[in-house]
Design an enzyme around this catalytic site. Structure first.
Site, PDB file in Angstrom:
ATOM      1  N   ASP A 146       2.683   8.517 -32.279  1.00 58.46           N
ATOM      2  CA  ASP A 146       1.779   9.565 -32.801  1.00 58.46           C
ATOM      3  C   ASP A 146       1.832  10.063 -34.212  1.00 58.46           C
ATOM      4  O   ASP A 146       1.621  11.152 -34.245  1.00 58.46           O
ATOM      5  CB  ASP A 146       2.361  10.272 -31.528  1.00 58.46           C
ATOM      6  N   CYS A 147       3.340   9.653 -35.166  1.00 62.66           N
ATOM      7  CA  CYS A 147       3.390  10.416 -35.828  1.00 62.66           C
ATOM      8  C   CYS A 147       2.006  10.366 -37.243  1.00 62.66           C
ATOM      9  O   CYS A 147       1.492  11.413 -37.689  1.00 62.66           O
ATOM     10  CB  CYS A 147       3.889   9.689 -36.856  1.00 62.66           C
TER      11      CYS A 147
ATOM     12  N   HIS B  69       1.163  -1.108  -0.150  1.00 62.06           N
ATOM     13  CA  HIS B  69       0.080  -0.059   0.213  1.00 62.06           C
ATOM     14  C   HIS B  69       0.799   0.974  -0.112  1.00 62.06           C
ATOM     15  O   HIS B  69       0.703   2.032   0.045  1.00 62.06           O
ATOM     16  CB  HIS B  69      -1.099   0.157   0.789  1.00 62.06           C
TER      17      HIS B  69
ATOM     18  N   SER C  89       7.232  15.969 -35.939  1.00 56.83           N
ATOM     19  CA  SER C  89       6.388  16.414 -37.305  1.00 56.83           C
ATOM     20  C   SER C  89       5.533  18.045 -37.304  1.00 56.83           C
ATOM     21  O   SER C  89       6.257  19.022 -38.552  1.00 56.83           O
ATOM     22  CB  SER C  89       5.697  15.953 -37.151  1.00 56.83           C
TER      23      SER C  89
ATOM     24  N   HIS D   5      -7.147  -4.205  -1.567  1.00 55.38           N
ATOM     25  CA  HIS D   5      -6.793  -5.875  -1.459  1.00 55.38           C
ATOM     26  C   HIS D   5      -7.150  -6.793  -2.119  1.00 55.38           C
ATOM     27  O   HIS D   5      -7.131  -7.879  -2.407  1.00 55.38           O
ATOM     28  CB  HIS D   5      -6.939  -6.651   0.039  1.00 55.38           C
TER      29      HIS D   5
END
Length: 593
Positions: free
Chosen positions: A423-424, A61, A467, A231
């Site tokens: 991402d292009c 935790h 780009s 849990h």
């Protein structure tokens, strides 16, 4: 559920994690055999005046509660194995041997789970039996499990426990009595509501990987479990919804006074509150930011609540769980006078590695005058030119080529996922969509230099990343170099004019990037296009050269860009995404002419 871990030995993992607290906070000591972290005696300036505050529970935790040991929070923490309570013997050792002997008393804080309550309770009774002054506060703040299902057990303890520790720790630091600390701790619990949701349970290091496979079947894609415990306990319901729908469900469980099963705390719009967001450990900061915005927005619109403090982070985690919890504390009078209100105790300074440095109360309470948010329009007037084009043909050609680029997004993205960060394709599509939208909203004339700056602006507004910067530099230079060829009287823009301007723009671009043909970049398409256009004046031949250049990048080892860092296989079979995308656009231009 991810079954991949850097460490698969749970015992080693827990002990190494506990040791790390002493490395990042030199005032903390580790009793390794008993898994107790406690403050060095010399770090407590007035032990005879300060109640000792102890908390603990299963590991997994983090930062709760091991990394909360420090000034203004915990005097000590007792850790169990992953998701399992520490033993009564560990707790007894902590209470009797790891706290200042002259402390005026000890406050024990435990979350409402059977193992924690029993083992901490046993340790408390053992300490009391030999004359120690010890009080215990049990934290139950979860509303995911209602009264009917919770029965005699009551509410589970989840992220609200962090606020109990913070307020009680600050109060002990102020020199309050044990009775005052215990009473305020229970008062905080009585005014807490929390609920959590997760996309999956977590895999515990050392356990079978079959659990991860089973979890994928139990909670499918797009399904979220509301009321999930820390849990791996199941929640109250599984729903398929978007973030606004999920938040609406969670807030209703916390604040709907008509829900007799869950209306534990009556929070009204006149109440002052603290809002805490708890990351289970696996939600990105980006998504947590979006979650915060959605929750705060709905709290204001649906419940007319504006919290006095908002904090976000991992406070009571669940390993690397892809979930989060929301906690609301209704601020209530402690009856202890100035300096000891719940809000003042929450704001009080603390020094522990797990408690993030908060925004100071002065920043929260300062009155900020509104500022002008409107971006003033660029009043620079575009200068007309004598460079003439057929406006109808230009619009048709551009729209066709841009639509081809939009349609190619999936392929470009697939290529970039293999060789880059994926991402292009999306970036090129955003730029194309931006220009298409501009074309629909613009009355196009025959003056090229009225339209071209608008194209550049649309690309700057919609494309980001590498780009976007390259295209913006290139096209801004293109505007400049075309103006340099502006004739004294109206004349059509010939392929020769385009070729000369494109070549000069390419040279301008080279001042900002070392990329050349052969480096596996968009230059492998751009350079052949410009060179062939300059040589032949034929757009179709130039577009074909660009296409060939893009194809040649298959198997080409990159010298620039993220592809340089990509290992493994696959890149040999795909072209450079940027070069491929540009060649699609240029081919679209040529095919429509």
């Amino acid at each position: 559920m991810s079954a991949k871990h850097f460490l698969n030995d749970p015992t080693h993992t827990v002990l190494s994690s506990l040791r790390s607290v002493t490395l990042t906070n030199p005032s903390v000591i580790l009793d390794e055999p008993n898994k107790i972290l406690y403050r060095h005696p010399s770090s407590i300036s007035t032990p005879e005046k300060n109640v000792s505050v102890v908390c603990g529970g299963g590991s997994g935790h983090e930062p709760g509660f091991a990394a909360y040991v420090g000034q203004g929070l915990l005097t000590a923490c007792v850790a169990g194995t992953i998701f399992a309570s520490p033993s009564a013997q560990q707790i007894r050792t902590c209470l009797l041997q790891r706290l200042p002997a002259n402390s005026p008393g000890t406050l024990v804080i435990a979350t409402n789970y059977t193992g924690d309550v029993l083992n901490f309770g046993m340790g408390v009774e053992k300490a009391r039996a030999i004359g120690k002054k010890v009080a215990m506060v049990i934290v139950g703040d979860d509303v995911g499990v209602g009264r009917a299902k919770g029965g005699k057990v009551g509410r589970r303890g989840i992220s609200g426990a962090a606020l109990v520790v913070k307020i009680c720790g600050a109060l002990a630091e102020e020199g309050a009595t044990l009775e005052e600390c215990a009473r305020v701790g229970r008062l905080v619990v009585d005014n807490l509501v929390s609920v959590a949701a997760s996309l999956s349970r977590v895999h515990v290091p050392g356990r079978s990987i079959e659990e991860a496979k089973e979890e994928e079947e139990r909670l499918g894609l797009g399904v979220v479990e509301v009321g999930m415990g820390v849990h791996n306990e199941p929640g109250c319901e599984k729903i398929k919804t978007d973030l606004p729908g999920l938040v609406k469900t969670m807030l209703a469980q916390m604040l709907d006074l008509d829900d007799e099963d869950r209306a534990y705390v009556k929070v009204e719009k006149s109440d002052e509150t603290v809002l805490l967001f708890n990351n289970f450990g696996g939600v990105s900061n980006l998504e947590m930011g979006a979650i915060v915005t959605e929750v705060v927005t709905q709290l204001g619109k649906s419940y007319d609540l504006k919290p006095l403090r908002i904090v976000v982070g991992t406070y009571f985690g669940s390993l690397n769980g892809p979930g989060f919890g929301i906690t609301i504390l209704r601020l209530t009078d402690t009856g202890l006078g100035p300096g000891k209100s719940m809000l003042e105790l929450f704001d009080a300074s603390a020094e522990a590695t797990g408690w993030p440095a908060p925004i100071k109360k002065e920043a929260w309470e300062k009155k900020y005058n509104p500022v002008e948010e409107t971006i003033k329009a660029d009043k620079t007037k575009t200068q007309p030119s004598n460079l003439r084009v057929n406006p109808t043909e230009l619009k048709t050609v551009l729209e066709s080529a841009l639509k081809d680029l939009v349609a190619a997004e999936a392929d470009v993205t697939r290529f970039d996922t293999i060789v880059g960060d994926g991402d292009c394709g999306v970036g090129l599509k955003r730029g194309a969509d931006g220009v298409l939208q501009m074309l629909q909203q613009t009355n196009i004339t025959d003056d090229l230099m009225i339209l071209l700056p608008k194209i550049v602006q649309a690309i700057e507004d919609t494309m980001d990343g590498t780009s976007g910067a390259l295209y913006a530099i290139f096209l801004n230079s293109l505007v400049h170099t075309l103006r340099g060829q502006d004739p004294s009287s109206p004349k059509p823009v010939t392929p020769q004019i385009w070729a000369k301007a494109l070549k000069q723009s390419m040279e301008a671009l080279e001042r900002y990037t070392p990329a050349k043909p052969g480096d596996r970049t968009l230059m492998d398409s751009l350079c052949p296009f410009v060179e062939k256009l300059e040589e032949t004046g034929d757009v179709k031949l130039a577009a074909e050269a660009a296409k060939e250049g893009a194809e040649k990048t298959k198997g080409m080892k990159a010298s620039l860009g993220r592809t340089v860092y990509v290992g493994g296989e696959g890149w040999q079979e795909v072209p450079d995404p940027g070069a491929h995308g540009l060649s699609i656009f240029l081919s679209g231009l040529a095919n429509t002419l």
